[in-house]
Enzyme design. Structure first.
Site, PDB file in Angstrom:
ATOM      1  N   ASP A 113     -38.815  18.594  26.564  1.00 52.89           N
ATOM      2  CA  ASP A 113     -38.771  19.483  25.395  1.00 52.89           C
ATOM      3  C   ASP A 113     -40.158  19.815  24.840  1.00 52.89           C
ATOM      4  OD1 ASP A 113     -35.996  19.252  25.543  1.00 52.89           O
ATOM      5  OD2 ASP A 113     -35.910  17.643  24.054  1.00 52.89           O
ATOM      6  N   PRO A 167     -36.023  13.436  11.849  1.00 53.30           N
ATOM      7  CA  PRO A 167     -35.303  12.187  12.144  1.00 53.30           C
ATOM      8  C   PRO A 167     -35.492  11.753  13.595  1.00 53.30           C
ATOM      9  CG  PRO A 167     -33.927  13.638  10.835  1.00 53.30           C
ATOM     10  CD  PRO A 167     -35.156  14.435  11.211  1.00 53.30           C
ATOM     11  N   VAL A 168     -35.654  10.443  13.794  1.00 44.04           N
ATOM     12  CA  VAL A 168     -35.997   9.891  15.109  1.00 44.04           C
ATOM     13  C   VAL A 168     -34.736   9.685  15.951  1.00 44.04           C
ATOM     14  CG1 VAL A 168     -37.011   7.893  16.283  1.00 44.04           C
ATOM     15  CG2 VAL A 168     -38.038   8.773  14.177  1.00 44.04           C
ATOM     16  N   LYS A 223     -36.204  20.996  16.902  1.00 42.91           N
ATOM     17  CA  LYS A 223     -35.395  22.019  17.597  1.00 42.91           C
ATOM     18  C   LYS A 223     -33.922  21.636  17.625  1.00 42.91           C
ATOM     19  CE  LYS A 223     -34.343  19.488  21.378  1.00 42.91           C
ATOM     20  NZ  LYS A 223     -32.970  18.962  21.537  1.00 42.91           N
TER      21      LYS A 223
HETATM   22  P1  ATP Z   1     -34.837  14.753  22.423  1.00 51.30           P
HETATM   23  O1  ATP Z   1     -33.999  15.676  21.573  1.00 51.30           O
HETATM   24  O2  ATP Z   1     -36.101  15.398  22.951  1.00 51.30           O
HETATM   25  O3  ATP Z   1     -34.087  14.005  23.443  1.00 51.30           O
HETATM   26  P2  ATP Z   1     -34.745  12.885  20.250  1.00 51.30           P
HETATM   27  O4  ATP Z   1     -34.836  13.715  19.020  1.00 51.30           O
HETATM   28  O5  ATP Z   1     -33.373  12.415  20.629  1.00 51.30           O
HETATM   29  O6  ATP Z   1     -35.430  13.649  21.439  1.00 51.30           O
HETATM   30  P3  ATP Z   1     -37.101  11.451  19.483  1.00 51.30           P
HETATM   31  O7  ATP Z   1     -37.070  11.539  17.990  1.00 51.30           O
HETATM   32  O8  ATP Z   1     -38.062  12.323  20.168  1.00 51.30           O
HETATM   33  O9  ATP Z   1     -35.646  11.626  20.104  1.00 51.30           O
HETATM   34  O10 ATP Z   1     -37.354   9.896  19.842  1.00 51.30           O
HETATM   35  C1  ATP Z   1     -36.880   9.311  21.025  1.00 51.30           C
HETATM   36  C2  ATP Z   1     -37.584   7.980  21.209  1.00 51.30           C
HETATM   37  O11 ATP Z   1     -38.952   8.225  21.473  1.00 51.30           O
HETATM   38  C3  ATP Z   1     -37.533   7.092  19.989  1.00 51.30           C
HETATM   39  O12 ATP Z   1     -36.650   6.043  20.227  1.00 51.30           O
HETATM   40  C4  ATP Z   1     -38.947   6.607  19.749  1.00 51.30           C
HETATM   41  O13 ATP Z   1     -39.084   5.220  19.808  1.00 51.30           O
HETATM   42  C5  ATP Z   1     -39.780   7.230  20.856  1.00 51.30           C
HETATM   43  N1  ATP Z   1     -40.973   7.918  20.324  1.00 51.30           N
HETATM   44  C6  ATP Z   1     -42.196   7.874  20.830  1.00 51.30           C
HETATM   45  N2  ATP Z   1     -43.055   8.615  20.130  1.00 51.30           N
HETATM   46  C7  ATP Z   1     -42.363   9.154  19.131  1.00 51.30           C
HETATM   47  C8  ATP Z   1     -42.713  10.038  18.072  1.00 51.30           C
HETATM   48  N3  ATP Z   1     -43.968  10.483  17.891  1.00 51.30           N
HETATM   49  N4  ATP Z   1     -41.721  10.417  17.237  1.00 51.30           N
HETATM   50  C9  ATP Z   1     -40.458   9.984  17.426  1.00 51.30           C
HETATM   51  N5  ATP Z   1     -40.078   9.145  18.412  1.00 51.30           N
HETATM   52  C10 ATP Z   1     -41.020   8.737  19.266  1.00 51.30           C
END
Ligand code: ATP
Length: 322
Positions: A155, A113-114, A28
């Protein structure tokens, strides 16, 4: 829960076989992310417009005698494969709620991307709720799954419904924008990630303790901004001037290179650019699909990001892979 989605069949299509259930679930953007006061529970009251992207993780749930999790795919490196993973937590929460053993073999094909502000972890948690609900034959109603989603993260409930939706509270109280149109984006993916909690803390620091507690409730600002009408119109020029993110200055303070990434997007001809959620992914609005592909290629060539890709947004939903 107020504003939860309608009947179960409307929130996602999920396909199952005797052996396993696979769910493809979208990332998203936040078209607006307005941050209100810090609450007593440590969360902020927010007003947001979520926008699901055609950028997907795929989660498969297979029968097992215990709970296991494995990750593969381009963005899977370094992610936890135990209780630290939101998908694992989702499976345990659902099993406890339903009074069934948490027995499932989860596999995540990770492409979102994480820690990029694209809610990939939340997407995986939502996919787990949908897949395990089906695998374990629970048939929980949408409102119940949405309430469980709200316990897992701000989210997760949106990832269950996709499309475009207004979010209130921590983001878990949702009102879908039923006639939301499709838009085209170029995404600039950064080398590192940003911690959502740390970016909110930086915003509070910049606001100071008084404003952090007394910032106005953002629900009214979202309603009067013209954004919802712009999303319904399908006109990217109209949408461009209405993108907003209160977390953007804090994200730029923590990752100053983002100012250069945003400038590169503007120089490449984007209609508008914004940090996605807590960052550091930047999203650039394009006129159409062709323009989005051109923007992504120009951003990748600029060296202002790790990689860039084009993605449509607005109509993506959790769905089935046969
Ligand atoms: P948001 O936009 O909801 O704040 P984000 O995109 O910034 O999320 P994510 O990719 O959801 O962040 O990851 C945040 C943290 O969650 C990561 O540092 C990771 O270690 C942990 N995590 C736990 N489970 C997962 C998963 N299935 N995929 C990605 N990250 C995960």
């Amino acid at each position: 829960m107020a504003g939860t989605p309608g009947p179960r069949t409307s929130i996602a299509a999920v396909s199952d076989s005797a052996c396993e259930v696979s769910v493809r679930v979208p990332a998203k953007l936040n078209l607006q992310l307005l941050v209100g006061p810090l609450r007593a529970d440590g969360f902020h009251e927010i007003g947001t417009v979520f926008h699901a992207l055609e950028l997907f993780d795929v989660l498969t749930a297979a029968p097992a005698t215990s709970l296991t999790l494995s990750m593969r795919g381009a963005e899977s490196a370094g992610l936890p494969t135990d209780r630290g993973n939101l998908a694992w937590q989702a499976a345990e929460l659902l099993a406890n709620h339903a009074g069934v053993p948490a027995q499932v073999e989860l596999t995540i094909d990770k492409h979102i991307p994480v820690a990029g502000g694209l809610a990939g972890g939340s997407a995986d948690a939502a996919a787990t709720l949908l897949a395990c609900d089906r695998l374990w034959g629970l048939g929980l109603p949408a409102a119940e799954l949405s309430a469980l989603a709200g316990q897992l993260g701000s989210d997760v409930a949106f990832a269950l419904i996709g499309g475009s939706a207004v979010g209130a509270g921590r983001g878990e109280r949702l009102r879908p924008i039923e006639d939301g149109a499709q838009f085209h984006w170029a995404l600039a993916v950064s080398h590192g990630g940003l911690s959502t909690a740390a970016v909110y803390a930086e915003l509070d620091r910049q606001r100071g303790p008084e404003l952090a507690r007394t910032a106005p409730d953002p629900a009214e600002a979202i309603a009067s901004s013209g954004l919802i009408e712009a999303v319904a119109s399908g006109d990217p020029e109209r949408l461009a001037s209405r993108l907003a993110n209160h977390l953007q200055p804090a994200a730029i303070t923590m990752a100053p290179y983002l100012a250069d990434t945003l400038a590169a997007g503007r120089d490449c001809g984007a209609l508008a650019g914004i940090v996605s959620g807590s960052g550091p992914t930047c999203a650039f609005l394009a006129r159409d699909a062709e323009h989005a592909a051109e923007l992504a290629a120009a951003l990748a060539a600029s060296g202002a990001c790790r990689s860039a890709l084009a993605a449509a947004g607005g109509n993506a939903r959790a769905t089935v892979l046969a």
